[in-house]
Design an enzyme around this catalytic site. Structure first.
Site, short mmCIF file in Angstrom:
data_model
loop_
_atom_site.label_atom_id
_atom_site.label_comp_id
_atom_site.label_asym_id
_atom_site.label_seq_id
_atom_site.Cartn_x
_atom_site.Cartn_y
_atom_site.Cartn_z
CB ALA A 168 5.03 1.32 9.08
CB ILE A 181 -0.95 -0.01 1.21
CG1 ILE A 181 -1.93 -1.18 1.12
CG2 ILE A 181 -1.72 1.32 1.31
CD1 ILE A 181 -2.77 -1.38 2.38
CB ALA A 182 3.92 2.14 1.92
CG ASP A 227 12.39 -1.03 14.24
OD1 ASP A 227 11.24 -1.14 14.71
OD2 ASP A 227 13.10 -2.01 13.96
CE LYS A 286 -4.01 -2.32 10.89
NZ LYS A 286 -2.73 -1.69 10.45
#
Length: 342
Positions: free
Chosen positions: A85, A15-16, A64, A162
């Site tokens: 991310a 997606i990124a 990170d 999520k």
């Protein structure tokens, strides 16, 4: 005046990368984070497959989500942040907390850095897993943006992560976000053109069908083309009506796996010769789930209607996605052109 910088987190993600392509095509300059500098060339090569030579308009920062270091540098000078991310299934997660804590902490780490860098708005890539999971069969359909997954129900650790990480993001904005704005995108299964062998988890559905899996479980899912999802991210980034809102991303209505198989058979000719439109009985899937991890994850979803609506994104932002059939066919054609399926 130079176009503003936009930070896209997780630049190795499917997606990124499509968001980066959309941003560069719209004239933005992009900075993206990767966990290892060795992957920069890979990302640039994938973008070339998508038709973009990024050159100096794309910068890379090694950062990170598990470490505060470098996030201030990543956000510095950026007007917007597209944050997608997130921890994904890797096999390393042994406990539920191994999913949840990194997702929550990662979101908060990016939001703090964005606030401190005076970023205008963060667009968070959440998931349908934060909306429509864990509900009883009697719960109303289609799901919309007022719904949240019911964590007291049967919710997998990834979906729980999520849900809790998106809730944490909204809580942060309310409590300590200052002038930082937030929008969230909640996509269903993401299809569309693969750029290489490192594609979305959802594209494996199409790969498995094309490679001749034995049949189709009674699984229901929504689908959206990644190019339309990238467009929705850009709309949510700049549109005044998107401030403080979440948006489901789905093309049309959800589909059963047998219908996905039929689309492939209808449009892909000889390439789809191995695709089975046979519906697997639930008892067989549950039996296989005893020894097959993939089937085990499917078993709780059998016969569950996962339909949701993107009416809000269409009405408020003017979003107009391709059809679900176009997304399925585009996925298959890209897999063939890249030599990823026979």
């Amino acid at each position: 005046m130079s176009e503003p910088w936009v930070l896209v987190t997780g630049g190795t993600g499917f997606i990124a990368q499509h968001c980066i392509i959309a941003l560069l095509n719209e004239g933005y300059r992009v900075r993206t984070t990767i966990r290892s500098a060795t992957r920069e060339n890979e990302v640039r090569d994938y973008l070339k497959v998508g038709g973009v030579e990024a050159g100096e308009r794309l910068q890379f920062v090694v950062a990170d989500l598990a470490d505060d270091a470098d996030w201030a540098q990543a956000c510095e000078g950026c007007c917007y942040v597209l944050h997608g991310a997130s921890p994904t299934p890797s096999g390393d997660q042994q406990r539920e907390e191994d999913w949840v804590r990194p997702a929550v902490d990662g979101n908060l780490r990016v939001l703090r850095a964005a606030r401190d860098a005076r970023v205008k708005r963060v667009v968070l890539t959440s998931a349908f897993g934060a909306v429509g999971v864990g509900h009883s069969p009697e719960y109303r359909r289609p799901f919309d943006e007022t719904d949240w997954s019911d964590l007291s129900g049967n919710v997998a650790p990834y979906q729980k992560s999520k849900t809790l990480s998106e809730r944490a993001a909204w809580d942060f904005i309310e409590r300590e976000g200052g002038d930082l704005e937030l929008s969230a995108i909640n996509p269903v299964a993401v299809l569309g053109p693969a750029l290489g062998a490192d594609y979305s988890h959802s594209i494996r559905i199409i790969v498995s069908l094309l490679q001749g899996q034995a049949g189709c479980p009674r699984i229901n899912s929504g689908f959206v083309d990644v190019r339309d999802l990238a467009d929705l991210h850009l709309l949510a980034m700049t549109h005044s009506a998107a401030k403080g809102e979440r948006f489901l991303a789905i093309a049309g209505e959800s589909m059963w796996m047998t219908d996905v198989a039929k689309v492939l058979r209808h449009h892909m000719g000889e390439v789809a010769s191995k695709v089975s439109t046979r519906e697997l009985p639930n008892w067989l899937v549950r039996l296989a789930a005893r020894s097959n991890p993939n089937m085990k994850s499917m078993a709780p979803l059998l016969d569950v209607n996962m339909n949701c609506t993107s009416e809000k994104a269409r009405r408020l932002l003017g979003w107009s996605p391709r059809s679900r059939e176009e997304a399925i066919v585009a996925t298959a054609r890209s897999l063939v052109s890249l030599g990823l399926v026979g």
